[in-house]
Scaffold this motif. Structure first.
Motif, PDB file in Angstrom:
ATOM      1  N   SER A  95     -15.599  66.785  58.090  1.00 19.66           N
ATOM      2  CA  SER A  95     -14.692  65.532  58.175  1.00 19.66           C
ATOM      3  C   SER A  95     -14.060  64.393  57.524  1.00 19.66           C
ATOM      4  O   SER A  95     -15.676  63.429  56.889  1.00 19.66           O
ATOM      5  CB  SER A  95     -15.214  65.626  60.035  1.00 19.66           C
ATOM      6  OG  SER A  95     -15.457  66.047  60.296  1.00 19.66           O
ATOM      7  N   GLY A  96     -13.613  64.207  57.178  1.00 24.12           N
ATOM      8  CA  GLY A  96     -12.996  62.553  56.691  1.00 24.12           C
ATOM      9  C   GLY A  96     -13.211  62.575  54.702  1.00 24.12           C
ATOM     10  O   GLY A  96     -12.923  61.504  54.196  1.00 24.12           O
ATOM     11  N   LEU A  97     -13.609  63.647  54.531  1.00 24.34           N
ATOM     12  CA  LEU A  97     -14.219  63.533  52.880  1.00 24.34           C
ATOM     13  C   LEU A  97     -12.823  64.046  52.062  1.00 24.34           C
ATOM     14  O   LEU A  97     -12.267  65.409  52.849  1.00 24.34           O
ATOM     15  CB  LEU A  97     -15.100  64.769  53.090  1.00 24.34           C
ATOM     16  CG  LEU A  97     -16.515  64.098  53.364  1.00 24.34           C
ATOM     17  CD1 LEU A  97     -17.796  65.334  53.239  1.00 24.34           C
ATOM     18  CD2 LEU A  97     -16.454  62.645  52.933  1.00 24.34           C
ATOM     19  N   SER A  98     -13.009  63.962  51.135  1.00 21.03           N
ATOM     20  CA  SER A  98     -11.826  64.451  50.715  1.00 21.03           C
ATOM     21  C   SER A  98     -12.297  65.383  49.605  1.00 21.03           C
ATOM     22  O   SER A  98     -12.715  64.881  48.701  1.00 21.03           O
ATOM     23  CB  SER A  98     -10.626  63.057  49.928  1.00 21.03           C
ATOM     24  OG  SER A  98      -9.968  63.309  48.606  1.00 21.03           O
ATOM     25  N   ARG A  99     -11.119  66.548  49.360  1.00 23.60           N
ATOM     26  CA  ARG A  99     -12.248  67.291  48.501  1.00 23.60           C
ATOM     27  C   ARG A  99     -11.195  67.633  47.357  1.00 23.60           C
ATOM     28  O   ARG A  99     -10.156  68.723  47.819  1.00 23.60           O
ATOM     29  CB  ARG A  99     -12.981  68.720  49.076  1.00 23.60           C
ATOM     30  CG  ARG A  99     -12.483  69.616  49.789  1.00 23.60           C
ATOM     31  CD  ARG A  99     -13.027  70.148  50.580  1.00 23.60           C
ATOM     32  NE  ARG A  99     -12.597  71.890  50.914  1.00 23.60           N
ATOM     33  CZ  ARG A  99     -11.627  71.338  52.037  1.00 23.60           C
ATOM     34  NH1 ARG A  99     -11.908  70.901  53.255  1.00 23.60           N
ATOM     35  NH2 ARG A  99     -10.389  72.405  52.190  1.00 23.60           N
ATOM     36  N   PRO A 100     -11.739  67.234  46.264  1.00 20.68           N
ATOM     37  CA  PRO A 100     -10.512  67.397  44.677  1.00 20.68           C
ATOM     38  C   PRO A 100     -10.787  68.862  44.510  1.00 20.68           C
ATOM     39  O   PRO A 100     -11.714  68.952  44.211  1.00 20.68           O
ATOM     40  CB  PRO A 100     -10.743  66.270  44.007  1.00 20.68           C
ATOM     41  CG  PRO A 100     -12.129  65.950  44.427  1.00 20.68           C
ATOM     42  CD  PRO A 100     -11.757  66.099  45.528  1.00 20.68           C
ATOM     43  N   GLU A 101      -9.964  69.360  43.705  1.00 18.46           N
ATOM     44  CA  GLU A 101      -9.987  70.811  43.085  1.00 18.46           C
ATOM     45  C   GLU A 101      -9.522  70.989  42.577  1.00 18.46           C
ATOM     46  O   GLU A 101      -7.772  70.692  42.536  1.00 18.46           O
ATOM     47  CB  GLU A 101      -9.382  71.914  44.510  1.00 18.46           C
ATOM     48  CG  GLU A 101      -9.810  71.414  46.096  1.00 18.46           C
ATOM     49  CD  GLU A 101      -9.000  73.155  47.097  1.00 18.46           C
ATOM     50  OE1 GLU A 101      -8.260  73.885  46.047  1.00 18.46           O
ATOM     51  OE2 GLU A 101     -10.172  73.270  47.946  1.00 18.46           O
TER      52      GLU A 101
END
Lengths: 370, 370
Positions: free
Chosen positions: B6-12
């Motif tokens: 939650s609330g994290l941004s996960r770049p891929e």
DNA sequence: GTTTTTTTTGCATGCGTATGCAATTTCTCG
DNA sequence: CGAGAAATTGCATACGCATGCAAAAAAAAC
């Protein structure tokens, strides 16, 4: 009584001749006794102009009613400052809300919004062609997805794509969603804690990631407590289909005593069917929980317990993601997941657990959930 | 339980280099072995091109992923094919509906929609500046009015203005409204015929022509039967204000037994207050009638009797009015008034009179009214 | 086959603005 | 007051396309 003017068209006053000759920077320049470049610079923040010159130009511009031509500017700068927004339908009451907040957010940063909507049944591909001709700086999609080819085209054209409330497998689209999975899970826990035994889920658009995640979370939460067999029907985000779905469930031999509906928009319809077609009391006979927490959920008639879609932070995130990519002129592909919380109201039996008050809304926050 | 993302941004995946060099007609021309003019003509319906040439061009265009640049075209043709749509707020559920239908209507004629919304509190003038810079071919205003100066500016710039659901005194704005006055009158007749004695009106935006006309019609209809003293309060199209207004009326010494609320959006809130705060039965204790006939009016929980806003014909009229002016390049100033009818449901006591069924909706059609 | 008519094509230009560059002006400082 | 630095200005060009005009090609008429 006079027949009234209903349906009549009553012209008043003749047409006015329309010069249609928009004032150009050239004309302003002549009037101000400067060059066209000076006019341009006077309207470009941070450009190199003497304050006195700028004043002269602005004065002349005001007198002539000059307004810079955004189209011509776009041609040079290769930036339209327009974001294409595609929102297939606006039935779900969160979308008007999203639209308003989005418009405000973009406006604040000097961007305009080219809106495409009203094509629920038709396909969105022809719309796509149009959007791209206007050289939008970015594309925001809500309640729609883009075919993979089109996503590629965007990437090729350097147009960042941000999906709102949907995710995609495409490697070069960004997206912003709420924590659907966790929401589904919390609702399951909440309903289990409330002592329910027979669960059902009513799906929105079965193919959408949002629906899949909410359902998956719900099932996951339930199965953790040993409930693996649950009722299921599809509402397709359509009121008609939703009512049919609800009727199917409530008319079953063992009707559910707890229904999680994939979105409030549908949940309200389900509640109507339960009460007015089946005479069920909510929540005594059946608990109903929705997702989104639309405005009407809070009305006394419904008092719908619902997982709050954090619209504002989601919109902010979407705008940020968009700006980031536009400003860096690079496609990023970030997925932002915004947490929400369960707004506890009267449509579902309360568990004994920890219901807290936050800003006038009850929320449920069991240990380890958040 | 895992803490979740939650609330994290996960770049891929890393960013993709963006060429950003849009394909031009020039390049297509080279590839197809023709001139740039030929390319232009291949994309212009009705232009003079040999079929074989057109094929060659289209093929080359497809291979290169060419799309005509609408901005550049605008610069030459002096037509953006964009309509500026200003809709201050979307709370009232008819507006999302209007937006969808409008978008579809414009789309069908090859026009796009630049939307401005989400500035309920702020003034609309700064927005205006923006719209005009994009050289919109027309301006459609809903739930807002334009100051007289700005209207003049539009006229000067040759931009036709169509007001939706509002009228204006300005001599050069067109407008499309429903027959508000007649609607108000019919509702009065209907309520009088239903045997009510103590009437009240809850206003929307008190200054708007729409509200004025509905109110005037209502009062007119009532006074014809000798009722000239009626309750009055203002809801300002705001749910909070509306509830306050309703409380004031219901708490009075002689509370009304019939309330006409200026729009459904507010009427539903009034009904909520009546039932849940004052324990009033609708329609036994008080009849409530709205205007607009929004979707929710038909839900069993409300079953709101309401005057139907003929959204579809209104939108059609608005689009027509707009196109007419754009195509003739002359500002016309027509006022189109579209008739509606009263959708009779359960929120108001029924008169003995002639309630007819039309397409599944009951309407009321006393002699000489229509 | 030639002339006339019609269709198709390319050339050149302009839409309204932004911007690199060089010319000019203004400012700074010794 | 003059040289140099800094700020300001105008010139010229380019952005991507549509369109009038004349040239070229094709079709029709004879």
């Amino acid at each position: 009584m006079p027949a009234g003017a209903s349906g009549l068209s009553r012209p008043e006053g003749g047409p006015a001749a329309t010069a249609r000759h928009a004032v150009t920077a050239e004309e302003v320049a002549r009037r101000a006794g400067v060059s066209q470049s000076a006019v341009s610079r006077a309207f470009t923040p941070g450009a190199s102009v003497a304050p006195r010159t700028r004043e002269k130009v602005l004065a002349a511009a005001r007198e002539l009613g000059y307004r810079p031509n955004a189209m011509a500017r776009t041609l040079i700068t290769n930036r339209s400052r327009i974001i294409g927004v595609v929102m297939a339908y606006l039935d779900n009451m969160i979308y008007p809300d999203v639209l308003e907040k989005l418009a405000a957010g973009l406006q604040r940063r000097g961007y305009q919004m080219l809106l495409f909507t009203g094509f629920k049944d038709r396909h969105s591909d022809p719309v796509f062609e149009q959007v791209m001709q206007y050289r939008v700086d970015g594309l925001l999609l809500a309640s729609t997805t883009l075919s993979s080819d089109l996503s590629d085209e965007c990437t090729a054209a350097g147009v960042p794509v941000v999906m709102f409330n949907r995710m995609t497998e495409h490697p070069l689209c960004s997206s912003v969603t709420s924590d659907n999975r966790n929401g589904g899970r919390q609702i399951a826990e909440f309903l289990v804690a409330g002592g329910h035994r027979r669960f059902a889920y009513i799906a929105g658009a079965a193919i959408s990631s949002t629906n899949r995640d909410r359902e998956a979370g719900f099932r996951e939460g339930l199965s953790r407590h040993g409930f693996s067999q649950i009722g299921y029907a599809e509402g397709n985000l359509e009121l008609g289909d939703t009512r049919t779905a609800a009727r199917g469930l409530f008319a079953a031999d063992e009707p559910p005593d707890a229904v999680f509906v994939g979105s409030d928009h549908m949940a309200l319809a389900v509640m109507e069917v339960a009460r007015h077609e089946f005479g069920l009391r909510v929540p005594e006979d059946v608990s109903i929980v929705g997702y989104d927490d639309v405005g009407a959920a809070d009305w006394p008639s419904f008092s719908l317990t619902s997982f709050s879609l954090p619209v504002e932070p989601m919109v902010d995130a979407a705008v940020e993601l968009m700006m980031e990519q536009i400003e860096s002129s690079s496609i990023l592909s970030h997925h932002r997941v915004v947490p929400g919380c369960l707004a506890v109201r009267g449509s579902a039996r309360l568990p004994g657990g920890p219901v807290r008050d936050r800003d006038g809304t009850l929320i449920w926050a069991p240990g380890g959930m958040e």
